[in-house]
Design an enzyme around this catalytic site. Structure first.
Site, short mmCIF file in Angstrom:
data_model
loop_
_atom_site.label_atom_id
_atom_site.label_comp_id
_atom_site.label_asym_id
_atom_site.label_seq_id
_atom_site.Cartn_x
_atom_site.Cartn_y
_atom_site.Cartn_z
N CYS A 133 -36.20 26.90 22.00
CA CYS A 133 -36.79 27.34 21.02
C CYS A 133 -36.34 28.30 20.36
CB CYS A 133 -37.03 29.45 22.44
SG CYS A 133 -37.94 30.26 22.32
N ASP A 181 -47.28 27.67 28.23
CA ASP A 181 -46.62 27.94 27.03
C ASP A 181 -47.03 28.33 25.70
OD1 ASP A 181 -44.58 28.42 25.15
OD2 ASP A 181 -43.35 27.07 25.12
N HIS A 213 -42.01 29.04 29.37
CA HIS A 213 -41.79 28.85 28.18
C HIS A 213 -40.35 29.34 28.76
CE1 HIS A 213 -40.77 29.34 23.76
NE2 HIS A 213 -39.83 29.92 24.38
#
Length: 249
Positions: A133, A181, A213
């Site tokens: 991320c 996502d 995600h």
């Protein structure tokens, strides 16, 4: 951008059970989690650049220990100067305001210092970088083997990577993407494929179905499909590093 800006999905997930086996060390004023292989070898290294939950998150520490068990000395620095985001903050939490306090100008020096420590003090001959991320941006920024940065990169569900950053890599990059996502949706994934193809560097993009995600770090392990995807994404990283870091050595 090659991925969208972070959103609430970057801060939610499930805390995993387990006991970390690494240690903390101060590197140029940055608290860093270190995990060693069983034989304490340091020839092959991996730096983990975390999501916003930070280096003290048990999920990330267990990943570091797993990489160490696969023969890599692992360093995972505090990218946020003691100010990570707590897991599962309420929807009212202003993530964008928090991010303003942690720009590249503050994060880059941390990453640079730890890479330098790994090469000079630990004696790492090759270094791979893992980015989840938030951390994915910095894997891409530092994937510059010819400049003494990292040799190989692996990122999962990346956040706010710039097109110019992705296009400037000079080493192999592997990406683990989630089916659902908002940060790295299908359009961004396809755009990234084109950039990586044009870069001339070895690359890989694996898409995992049935996950969202954050799955590679914060998946609900009681869900069989999500657990499988998380484990496969980890193996993807190990196999990529085995090929481009160890590679027959």
């Amino acid at each position: 951008m090659a991925s969208n800006m972070p959103a609430r999905c970057c801060t939610v997930g499930v805390k995993h059970n387990g006991e970390a086996t690494g240690e903390y060390r101060d590197i140029d004023g940055v608290e860093t989690y270190l995990s060693y292989p069983e034989d304490r070898s340091t020839r092959h290294g991996v730096i983990i650049l975390t999501d916003v939950i930070g280096h003290r998150f048990i999920n990330s520490q267990l990943i570091a220990d797993q990489l160490a068990a696969n023969g890599y000395v692992v360093a995972m620095p505090d990218l946020f100067h003691g100010d990570p985001v707590k897991l599962n903050r309420p929807a009212t939490f202003n993530l964008m305001s928090w991010l303003e306090g942690h720009p590249a100008e503050r994060v880059d020096p941390v990453v640079d210092s730890v890479i330098r420590y790994m090469r000079t003090h630990l004696g790492c001959e090759k270094i791979g970088a893992v980015g989840y991320c938030f951390g994915a941006k910095y894997v891409v920024r530092f994937l510059r083997p010819e400049k003494g940065k990292v040799d190989v990169g692996y990122i999962a569900h990346p956040g706010f990577v710039e097109l110019e950053e992705l296009g400037a890599i000079t080493g192999p990059l592997s990406i683990a993407a989630a089916e659902t996502d908002d940060i790295f949706p299908t359009s961004k994934r396809h755009q990234s494929e084109g950039i990586l193809r044009d870069s001339g560097q070895p690359y890989q993009i694996n898409l995992y179905g049935g996950v969202e995600h954050g799955f590679a770090v914060r998946a609900d392990l009681t869900n069989k499909a999500k657990r499988f995807a998380k484990e496969q994404a980890f193996l993807q990283a190990v196999q990529w590093f085995n090929e481009f870091i160890k590679g027959g050595n």
